[in-house]
Design a protein around this motif. Structure first.
Motif, PDB file in Angstrom:
ATOM      1  N   PRO A  85       0.797  -1.236   0.000  1.00 26.50           N
ATOM      2  CA  PRO A  85       0.000   0.000   0.000  1.00 26.50           C
ATOM      3  C   PRO A  85       0.826   1.281   0.000  1.00 26.50           C
ATOM      4  O   PRO A  85       0.437   2.262  -0.631  1.00 26.50           O
ATOM      5  N   ILE A  86       1.957   1.291   0.718  1.00 27.45           N
ATOM      6  CA  ILE A  86       2.758   2.524   0.783  1.00 27.45           C
ATOM      7  C   ILE A  86       3.378   2.861  -0.574  1.00 27.45           C
ATOM      8  O   ILE A  86       3.236   3.997  -1.050  1.00 27.45           O
ATOM      9  N   PRO A  87       4.058   1.906  -1.262  1.00 29.87           N
ATOM     10  CA  PRO A  87       4.555   2.225  -2.599  1.00 29.87           C
ATOM     11  C   PRO A  87       3.435   2.616  -3.557  1.00 29.87           C
ATOM     12  O   PRO A  87       3.629   3.484  -4.412  1.00 29.87           O
ATOM     13  N   LEU A  88       2.281   2.002  -3.414  1.00 28.04           N
ATOM     14  CA  LEU A  88       1.150   2.298  -4.302  1.00 28.04           C
ATOM     15  C   LEU A  88       0.715   3.753  -4.169  1.00 28.04           C
ATOM     16  O   LEU A  88       0.664   4.497  -5.161  1.00 28.04           O
ATOM     17  N   LEU A  89       0.413   4.165  -2.959  1.00 25.59           N
ATOM     18  CA  LEU A  89      -0.096   5.526  -2.754  1.00 25.59           C
ATOM     19  C   LEU A  89       1.007   6.566  -2.947  1.00 25.59           C
ATOM     20  O   LEU A  89       0.777   7.612  -3.578  1.00 25.59           O
ATOM     21  N   LEU A  90       2.200   6.282  -2.457  1.00 23.37           N
ATOM     22  CA  LEU A  90       3.302   7.229  -2.616  1.00 23.37           C
ATOM     23  C   LEU A  90       3.656   7.405  -4.088  1.00 23.37           C
ATOM     24  O   LEU A  90       3.910   8.531  -4.554  1.00 23.37           O
ATOM     25  N   GLY A  91       3.658   6.309  -4.847  1.00 20.93           N
ATOM     26  CA  GLY A  91       3.955   6.392  -6.265  1.00 20.93           C
ATOM     27  C   GLY A  91       2.941   7.238  -7.007  1.00 20.93           C
ATOM     28  O   GLY A  91       3.304   8.078  -7.842  1.00 20.93           O
ATOM     29  N   GLN A 107       7.330   6.015 -10.971  1.00 19.81           N
ATOM     30  CA  GLN A 107       7.185   4.890 -11.878  1.00 19.81           C
ATOM     31  C   GLN A 107       7.805   3.619 -11.292  1.00 19.81           C
ATOM     32  O   GLN A 107       7.234   2.512 -11.427  1.00 19.81           O
ATOM     33  N   LEU A 108       8.944   3.742 -10.633  1.00 25.45           N
ATOM     34  CA  LEU A 108       9.554   2.562 -10.012  1.00 25.45           C
ATOM     35  C   LEU A 108       8.680   2.007  -8.887  1.00 25.45           C
ATOM     36  O   LEU A 108       8.503   0.794  -8.765  1.00 25.45           O
TER      37      LEU A 108
END
Length: 221
Positions: free
Chosen positions: A172-178, A213-214
């Motif tokens: 969830p953190i990479p998803l929302l932060l991205g 994007q990463l």
């Protein structure tokens, strides 16, 4: 699973190193260097999402990885079109990114939708969009008013979709932060294009964009 994850790590490394080179090339305008570094940077995140697709298991996970890969293929195309800075390719690149955001939104919503989370993200996103429009609108050529307005609507929908999916996501953190970094990086692009040309736009916007994007690609790995 090891080969796809290895490909993802190499892709992330390629993007990181090429993005640093891209910022340097933008600081000392070298168009060929910019074109090469930008192409390599974008190819790197594409390798990460390709690794996610190759290693996906299960129908839902495979559907998510396909949508992310489609979004990043469109982003790669958009990046290539924006290299020249000419009006025609710029508009075509805008369309490519708009379709890419739609693919991201489909990927996120396919994981599940939590309305309270969507609302919690939607309120600040709406405020950010209103502020961005108030800032950009006076500087937009007449033929770009509708495309930019449509783009703001679609990218804000993508960020809200990411917020709606955080409870169902394994990352969830990479998803929302991205998603949030993608939104912020596009504001830097718009400022460079329509308001004020300055190296600061690239120095801030490019690392945010490639980090976004990463992060989003990594949610599929």
């Amino acid at each position: 699973m090891k080969p796809p994850r290895g490909l993802a790590r190499w892709g992330a490394l390629l993007t990181t190193l090429a993005c640093a080179a891209l910022v340097v090339c933008e600081a000392h305008p070298r168009r060929r260097g910019v074109a090469l570094a930008k192409t390599l940077s974008s190819t790197g995140f594409l390798l990460v999402s390709l690794a996610g697709w190759a290693g996906a298991r299960g129908a839902q996970r495979l559907r998510y990885a396909r949508c992310v890969l489609a979004a990043q293929c469109l982003s790669w195309l958009g990046d290539a079109l924006l290299i020249t800075g000419a009006p025609g390719p710029f508009l075509a690149g805008l369309v490519a990114f708009l379709l890419g955001h739609a693919c991201y939104a489909l990927a996120f919503l396919a994981q599940g939708s939590h309305l309270p989370s969507a609302a919690a993200v939607g309120v600040p996103v709406a405020a950010a969009v209103a502020g961005a429009w108030a800032y950009l609108a006076p500087h937009l050529p007449p033929d770009m008013v509708l495309p930019v307005a449509a783009y703001l609507v679609v990218i804000s929908g993508m960020v809200i979709s990411a917020g709606a999916a955080v409870h169902a996501s394994s990352r969830p953190i990479p998803l929302l932060l991205g998603a949030m970094l993608f939104f912020a990086s596009d504001l830097a692009v718009a400022r460079e294009r329509f308001v004020s040309r300055a190296f600061l736009n690239q120095a801030i916007g490019l690392p945010m964009y490639y980090a976004a994007q990463l992060l989003l690609a990594w949610t599929a790995v």
